[in-house]
Design an enzyme around this catalytic site. Structure first.
Site, PDB file in Angstrom:
ATOM      1  CE  LYS A 116      -4.248  -1.936   1.552  1.00 55.55           C
ATOM      2  NZ  LYS A 116      -4.688  -2.780   2.635  1.00 55.55           N
ATOM      3  CE  LYS A 222      -5.428  -9.045  -2.085  1.00 53.35           C
ATOM      4  NZ  LYS A 222      -5.873  -8.738  -0.776  1.00 53.35           N
ATOM      5  CE  LYS A 225     -14.106  -4.382  -0.698  1.00 52.07           C
ATOM      6  NZ  LYS A 225     -14.105  -4.137   0.736  1.00 52.07           N
TER       7      LYS A 225
HETATM    8  P1  TYM Z   1     -10.450  -6.705   4.052  1.00 51.36           P
HETATM    9  O1  TYM Z   1     -11.642  -5.838   4.028  1.00 51.36           O
HETATM   10  O2  TYM Z   1      -9.311  -6.338   3.187  1.00 51.36           O
HETATM   11  O3  TYM Z   1     -10.822  -8.197   3.700  1.00 51.36           O
HETATM   12  C1  TYM Z   1     -11.860  -8.839   4.395  1.00 51.36           C
HETATM   13  C2  TYM Z   1     -11.673 -10.332   4.344  1.00 51.36           C
HETATM   14  O4  TYM Z   1     -11.752 -10.801   2.988  1.00 51.36           O
HETATM   15  C3  TYM Z   1     -10.610 -11.601   2.726  1.00 51.36           C
HETATM   16  N1  TYM Z   1     -10.236 -11.448   1.320  1.00 51.36           N
HETATM   17  C4  TYM Z   1      -9.919 -12.469   0.513  1.00 51.36           C
HETATM   18  N2  TYM Z   1      -9.850 -13.803   0.758  1.00 51.36           N
HETATM   19  C5  TYM Z   1      -9.498 -14.600  -0.275  1.00 51.36           C
HETATM   20  N3  TYM Z   1      -9.239 -14.132  -1.517  1.00 51.36           N
HETATM   21  C6  TYM Z   1      -9.308 -12.808  -1.816  1.00 51.36           C
HETATM   22  N4  TYM Z   1      -9.070 -12.368  -3.045  1.00 51.36           N
HETATM   23  C7  TYM Z   1      -9.640 -11.907  -0.750  1.00 51.36           C
HETATM   24  N5  TYM Z   1      -9.790 -10.565  -0.668  1.00 51.36           N
HETATM   25  C8  TYM Z   1     -10.153 -10.296   0.608  1.00 51.36           C
HETATM   26  C9  TYM Z   1      -9.528 -11.077   3.647  1.00 51.36           C
HETATM   27  O5  TYM Z   1      -8.516 -12.046   3.862  1.00 51.36           O
HETATM   28  C10 TYM Z   1     -10.310 -10.787   4.895  1.00 51.36           C
HETATM   29  O6  TYM Z   1     -10.503 -11.947   5.672  1.00 51.36           O
HETATM   30  N6  TYM Z   1      -7.502  -6.463   7.924  1.00 51.36           N
HETATM   31  C11 TYM Z   1      -8.772  -7.108   7.596  1.00 51.36           C
HETATM   32  C12 TYM Z   1      -9.925  -6.497   8.366  1.00 51.36           C
HETATM   33  C13 TYM Z   1      -9.758  -6.618   9.838  1.00 51.36           C
HETATM   34  C14 TYM Z   1      -9.773  -7.821  10.586  1.00 51.36           C
HETATM   35  C15 TYM Z   1      -9.568  -7.438  11.953  1.00 51.36           C
HETATM   36  C16 TYM Z   1      -9.928  -9.161  10.251  1.00 51.36           C
HETATM   37  C17 TYM Z   1      -9.572  -5.589  10.703  1.00 51.36           C
HETATM   38  N7  TYM Z   1      -9.455  -6.086  11.971  1.00 51.36           N
HETATM   39  C18 TYM Z   1      -9.535  -8.372  12.966  1.00 51.36           C
HETATM   40  C19 TYM Z   1      -9.869 -10.109  11.295  1.00 51.36           C
HETATM   41  C20 TYM Z   1      -9.687  -9.711  12.621  1.00 51.36           C
HETATM   42  C21 TYM Z   1      -8.928  -7.011   6.078  1.00 51.36           C
HETATM   43  O7  TYM Z   1      -8.041  -7.166   5.358  1.00 51.36           O
HETATM   44  O8  TYM Z   1     -10.073  -6.747   5.597  1.00 51.36           O
END
Ligand code: TYM
Length: 357
Positions: A116, A222, A225
């Site tokens: 990022k 992957k 968004k």
């Molecule tokens: P975020 O919003 O980026 O993603 C949310 C969840 O979706 C999964 N994910 C995917 N899994 C497989 N293939 C993909 N292409 C893909 N894109 C997204 C992410 O692995 C995630 O599980 N940091 C976290 C949010 C967060 C969180 C936490 C999660 C904040 N605090 C505490 C667990 C516990 C995140 O990346 O969100």
């Protein structure tokens, strides 16, 4: 009472827009599947969204839409605690306290941060393979291209989300495993530094196999968004089918049992997630004997994705229209989430020497 005996699960998704198949298969589908058997806590990560999308006109809507998508996919507020991250202000204080035990270096080496930060600074991939050059770029970045400190401390905040609820299981996609590893490290470090045993070490939670990475439709990488390669749960059937039909392919297998190129392997990964085993098998053997027609595969894939997304999409708008229902769920969820958070925060304040006079 028995409720408290269940293992504590916690996970969240950032409020940065509509949910896609990566979010669904990496996270949301698992949340729904485990609701009966665990003490489940699922939240919308709005503080985390601010690390990359500090647009106040979008945030509130995004929180609401992620919540509606949670509910439409089958999260049940009677079974799970569903809340918004910023409704638990204890998280913000503990984030400050935990940061006192986190090294800048370990945060800077995190893959997601590098990725990022590189984007924010307009750097190429090659620049961040060289740690020294990367650090120099960050320190020297002019104010228009700064990398915000919230992005750097993203893993601290994520660790706090988990540790403040004393969760032991965290269902996430593969891209989040490094953050989870840091959470374990921070928990161990805090326990050892103060000679306490307050934080359990949380692990990833994949009830049916290895953590997954859902690929995008553009041939590599992957689904994400910011990559513009997503199939969204809310996509209308026509638009969704069009997207899938346009997915990148290759010129077709040139000899029997030829190795698959990345775009084709990605389509098979999606097929495996969305279609039945006999369908996957059919296209695998067609690939092996060179009779495959990618158009047929994509048509089938689009149909099978729609079988999953149609019922979810149909519920989303009804839920969004019911403001009172949403407000009630979030009020209850926040109350429940705050109880455990406040208890943990009190313990942490006491352990760190912050006492009342
Ligand atoms: P975020 O919003 O980026 O993603 C949310 C969840 O979706 C999964 N994910 C995917 N899994 C497989 N293939 C993909 N292409 C893909 N894109 C997204 C992410 O692995 C995630 O599980 N940091 C976290 C949010 C967060 C969180 C936490 C999660 C904040 N605090 C505490 C667990 C516990 C995140 O990346 O969100």
């Amino acid at each position: 009472m028995s409720e408290n005996k269940k293992e504590i699960v916690l996970s969240g998704i950032r409020a940065t827009g509509n949910l896609h198949l990566g979010n669904y298969f990496g996270a949301l589908r698992k949340f729904v599947a485990i609701q009966d058997d665990y003490d489940c806590n699922f939240f919308v990560a709005d503080y985390h969204a601010l690390t990359t999308n500090p647009d106040p006109s979008q945030l509130h809507h995004n929180v609401k839409s992620v919540l509606a998508e949670y509910l439409a996919a089958g999260l049940d507020p009677e079974k799970s605690t569903i809340f918004v991250q910023s409704d638990v202000p204890e998280v913000a204080e503990m984030y400050l306290l935990l940061n006192m035990h986190v090294g800048i270096g370990e945060l800077m080496r995190t893959a997601a941060f590098k990725d990022k930060a590189r984007k924010a600074l307009g750097l190429s991939q090659a620049d961040d393979d060289n740690d020294e050059a990367f650090e120099k770029q960050i320190i020297g970045a002019d104010t228009n291209k700064r990398v915000n400190a919230g992005l750097l401390t993203y893993p601290t905040l994520m660790a706090v989300d988990i540790l403040i609820q004393k969760a032991t299981k965290v269902p996430v996609g593969k891209d989040q495993l490094q953050h989870l590893e840091l959470t374990r490290r921070f928990a161990r470090r805090f326990n050892a530094f103060y000679g306490v045993d307050i934080f359990p070490e949380p692990t990833d939670f994949d009830f049916g196999g290895a953590p997954i990475k859902v690929p995008g439709l553009n041939g590599s990488g992957k689904m994400g968004k910011s990559e513009g390669n997503c199939v969204y749960l809310i996509d209308e059937p026509k638009a969704l089918t069009k997207k899938v039909m346009r997915a990148v392919t290759d010129e077709g297998p040139q000899s029997p049992n030829a190795p698959m190129s990345e775009p084709i392997a990605n389509l098979f990964t999606l097929l495996e997630l969305c279609s039945t085993p006999d369908v996957v098998e059919h296209f695998r053997s067609a690939y092996a004997d060179c009779s495959i027609r990618y158009g047929d595969l994509k048509k089938q894939l689009a149909e099978d994705i729609l079988k999953i997304t149609n019922p979810i999409r149909e519920r989303i708008n009804d839920i969004l229209a019911d403001e009172a229902y949403i407000a009630k769920i979030l009020k209850n969820g926040a109350e429940r989430a705050r109880q455990r958070a406040a208890d943990t925060l009190n313990e942490v304040r006491h352990i760190m020497g912050i006492r009342k006079f």
